[in-house]
Write an enzyme that holds these catalytic residues in place. Structure first.
Site, PDB file in Angstrom:
ATOM      1  N   GLU A  11       1.226  -0.670   0.332  1.00 63.34           N
ATOM      2  CA  GLU A  11       0.189   0.258  -0.322  1.00 63.34           C
ATOM      3  C   GLU A  11       0.635   1.196  -0.531  1.00 63.34           C
ATOM      4  OE1 GLU A  11      -3.328  -0.171  -0.934  1.00 63.34           O
ATOM      5  OE2 GLU A  11      -3.583  -1.101   0.694  1.00 63.34           O
ATOM      6  N   HIS A  12       0.426   2.344  -0.757  1.00 59.57           N
ATOM      7  CA  HIS A  12       1.235   3.151  -1.190  1.00 59.57           C
ATOM      8  C   HIS A  12       2.797   2.827  -1.660  1.00 59.57           C
ATOM      9  CE1 HIS A  12      -1.749   6.232   0.461  1.00 59.57           C
ATOM     10  NE2 HIS A  12      -2.318   5.535   1.012  1.00 59.57           N
TER      11      HIS A  12
ATOM     12  N   ASP B 105       2.694   1.975  -4.912  1.00 60.78           N
ATOM     13  CA  ASP B 105       2.752   1.953  -6.212  1.00 60.78           C
ATOM     14  C   ASP B 105       3.365   3.610  -6.939  1.00 60.78           C
ATOM     15  OD1 ASP B 105       0.549   3.826  -5.774  1.00 60.78           O
ATOM     16  OD2 ASP B 105      -0.405   3.046  -6.508  1.00 60.78           O
TER      17      ASP B 105
ATOM     18  N   GLY C 169     -17.108   5.050  -2.664  1.00 63.97           N
ATOM     19  CA  GLY C 169     -15.991   6.086  -1.713  1.00 63.97           C
ATOM     20  C   GLY C 169     -15.336   5.204  -1.025  1.00 63.97           C
ATOM     21  N   ALA C 170     -15.261   3.887  -1.218  1.00 63.02           N
ATOM     22  CA  ALA C 170     -15.306   2.410  -0.033  1.00 63.02           C
ATOM     23  C   ALA C 170     -14.001   2.105  -0.155  1.00 63.02           C
ATOM     24  CB  ALA C 170     -16.180   1.280  -0.135  1.00 63.02           C
TER      25      ALA C 170
ATOM     26  N   LEU D 104     -12.899   0.956  -3.499  1.00 68.19           N
ATOM     27  CA  LEU D 104     -12.367  -0.127  -4.146  1.00 68.19           C
ATOM     28  C   LEU D 104     -12.548  -0.115  -5.394  1.00 68.19           C
ATOM     29  CD1 LEU D 104     -15.383  -2.718  -1.867  1.00 68.19           C
ATOM     30  CD2 LEU D 104     -13.031  -2.373  -2.060  1.00 68.19           C
ATOM     31  N   SER D 105     -11.944   1.292  -5.571  1.00 69.72           N
ATOM     32  CA  SER D 105     -11.556   1.823  -7.156  1.00 69.72           C
ATOM     33  C   SER D 105     -12.613   2.244  -7.868  1.00 69.72           C
ATOM     34  CB  SER D 105     -10.597   0.771  -7.892  1.00 69.72           C
ATOM     35  OG  SER D 105      -9.176   1.835  -6.987  1.00 69.72           O
TER      36      SER D 105
ATOM     37  N   GLU E 266      -6.933  10.458 -14.213  1.00 64.53           N
ATOM     38  CA  GLU E 266      -7.600  10.853 -12.984  1.00 64.53           C
ATOM     39  C   GLU E 266      -6.410  11.937 -12.706  1.00 64.53           C
ATOM     40  OE1 GLU E 266      -9.377   8.929 -10.905  1.00 64.53           O
ATOM     41  OE2 GLU E 266      -9.784   9.643  -9.344  1.00 64.53           O
TER      42      GLU E 266
ATOM     43  N   ASP F   5      -4.460   0.739  -9.457  1.00 67.17           N
ATOM     44  CA  ASP F   5      -6.298   1.103  -9.481  1.00 67.17           C
ATOM     45  C   ASP F   5      -6.603   0.043 -10.675  1.00 67.17           C
ATOM     46  OD1 ASP F   5      -5.783   1.085  -7.079  1.00 67.17           O
ATOM     47  OD2 ASP F   5      -6.558   3.028  -6.985  1.00 67.17           O
TER      48      ASP F   5
HETATM   49  C1  GLA Z   1      -5.552   4.926  -3.933  1.00 61.29           C
HETATM   50  C2  GLA Z   1      -4.499   5.022  -5.806  1.00 61.29           C
HETATM   51  C3  GLA Z   1      -4.056   4.311  -5.455  1.00 61.29           C
HETATM   52  C4  GLA Z   1      -2.391   3.890  -4.068  1.00 61.29           C
HETATM   53  C5  GLA Z   1      -3.370   3.588  -3.056  1.00 61.29           C
HETATM   54  C6  GLA Z   1      -2.380   3.768  -1.729  1.00 61.29           C
HETATM   55  O1  GLA Z   1      -6.270   3.267  -3.696  1.00 61.29           O
HETATM   56  O2  GLA Z   1      -5.102   5.523  -6.308  1.00 61.29           O
HETATM   57  O3  GLA Z   1      -2.811   5.055  -6.914  1.00 61.29           O
HETATM   58  O4  GLA Z   1      -1.722   4.901  -4.339  1.00 61.29           O
HETATM   59  O5  GLA Z   1      -4.297   4.486  -2.917  1.00 61.29           O
HETATM   60  O6  GLA Z   1      -1.923   1.613  -2.158  1.00 61.29           O
END
Ligand code: GLA
Length: 384
Positions: free
Chosen positions: A34-35, A37, A121-122, A124-125, A159, A171
């Site tokens: 996470e964080h 990418d 907004g949960a 889940l992209s 985006e 995502d």
């Molecule tokens: C969001 C961003 C992703 C990634 C995550 C954290 O989902 O869209 O690109 O940075 O946060 O891992």
């Protein structure tokens, strides 16, 4: 209940008096990484069996007519004057059209209906899912012959530049490239990827929704990016070969960032640890050792909460409650943070009791009903 595929065709017919083509693109989960990418590290996401659908038909003029069926809201624009709609949901499609045109693709107008079951907004992209559905649909409708990776990059640029969120590539990549029963180990620098089998035998993936609507646009996400960039800038003074935190190790972080301003050292420490953790986690998965993998998810949560500081009280509570629970192999907050869902890897036969237990605790502590989603790993963007 009729499937979303059938319903969206009916709605399109009623709205535009014509038959559409239908495409769909899924939401995503991320097991670990996470964080990482935007720090050019690795991620381990998968597409889920909840998706955004787009029903679409080309027009002879330059007009875009969009209808969001779930919101019962319409928006129209011209391809010759694409600008922010002022109400968010159309921007994901307008942004994709804008990026495609800027890259020299010839588009015509279109009528489109949007619908889906990815919770908004949960974390889940849902936004990446809309962008991927849109770019895939336009690619097919106008014969653009784009590679999948180009479509992913178009979605990300939409985006970044149109919607204004500096998110990474995870995502849209997960949405477009998802594969049933597999997680994707993606190298965010080279964009090389590998599908890793993820056996769900006896296992359930459940998401607990904090109910806190995360707004990644909130300055915090971009602040974290800036802190990482600043860390890299400082490390480079001693180690010019370091281009991103991907290239750094803990020794460099301690040596170069100990005296750095603010929270730069702890932010960078989290990222470097997380990139290493993901590599080790992939070995666990290959060895079919979900228990060891799950422990790493708890460690990730701790890092996100204490070092990276992107969690929230609801997510911390949801993870803490399941930490020593026999039913749960691993859990952590997922996605950008500041709300959204926690992801839990759970022993399937113990799932109903777990959900009940956690829901009771949640209601007691936060005076709200807990929403949860049981998800399966599904395929990526496609035509129906
Ligand atoms: C969001 C961003 C992703 C990634 C995550 C954290 O989902 O869209 O690109 O940075 O946060 O891992």
């Amino acid at each position: 209940m009729a499937s979303i595929h059938n319903r969206i065709k009916e709605i399109f017919q009623q709205h535009f008096q014509a038959a559409p083509q239908v495409f769909c693109s899924p939401g995503r989960i991320n097991l670990i990484g996470e964080h990482t990418d935007y720090n050019m590290g690795f991620v381990l996401p998968a597409a889920i069996d909840k998706a955004v659908y787009i029903a679409i038909r080309e027009r002879k003029d330059r007009i875009l007519n969009l209808y969001a069926a779930d919101l019962d809201d319409s928006f129209s624009a011209s391809l010759d004057q694409l600008q922010n709609s002022g109400k968010q949901w159309p921007d994901f499609i307008l942004g994709v059209a804008d990026q495609l045109q800027k890259a020299g693709n010839a588009l015509q107008g279109f009528d489109a209906v949007l619908m889906g079951d990815v919770p908004l907004g949960a974390g889940l992209s849902s936004s990446a899912a809309v962008e991927c559905a849109a770019v895939f649909a336009l690619n097919s409708l106008f014969g653009l012959e784009l590679e999948k990776i180009t479509m992913v990059q178009t979605a990300q640029k939409a985006e970044n530049e149109f919607v204004g969120l500096k998110c990474g590539i995870m995502d849209p990549f997960a949405s477009m490239f998802g594969k049933k029963d597999h997680v994707i180990r993606l190298d965010c620098r080279s964009l090389e990827y590998e599908y890793m089998p993820f056996s769900m035998e006896g296992i359930a993936i459940v998401l607990f929704d904090t109910g806190v609507k995360h707004s990644l646009a909130s300055s915090e996400y971009n602040t974290r990016r800036d802190e990482c960039d600043e860390g890299v800038r400082i490390i480079r003074q001693a180690y010019p070969q370091v281009r991103s935190l991907r290239d750094a190790d803990m020794r460099m972080v301690s040596e170069c960032l100990a005296g750095a301003e603010g929270k730069i050292e702890q932010r960078c420490r989290y990222v470097v640890e997380e990139i290493e953790r993901l590599q080790a986690g992939c070995h666990d998965l290959l060895a079919n050792n979900l228990a060891a993998f799950g422990q790493k998810m708890f460690e990730t949560h701790q890092g996100l909460s204490e070092l990276y500081e992107v969690s929230c009280p609801e997510a911390d509570a949801l993870v803490n409650w399941v930490k020593n629970n026999q039913a749960v192999l691993g859990a952590r907050m997922m996605g950008g943070g500041f709300g959204g869902c926690t992801i839990n890897i759970v022993k399937e036969e113990m799932l109903p009791a777990l959900v009940q237990q956690v829901a009771e605790k949640f209601e007691k502590q936060f005076q709200r009903t807990l929403t949860h989603y049981v998800v399966h790993i599904g395929g990526g963007t496609c035509a129906l």
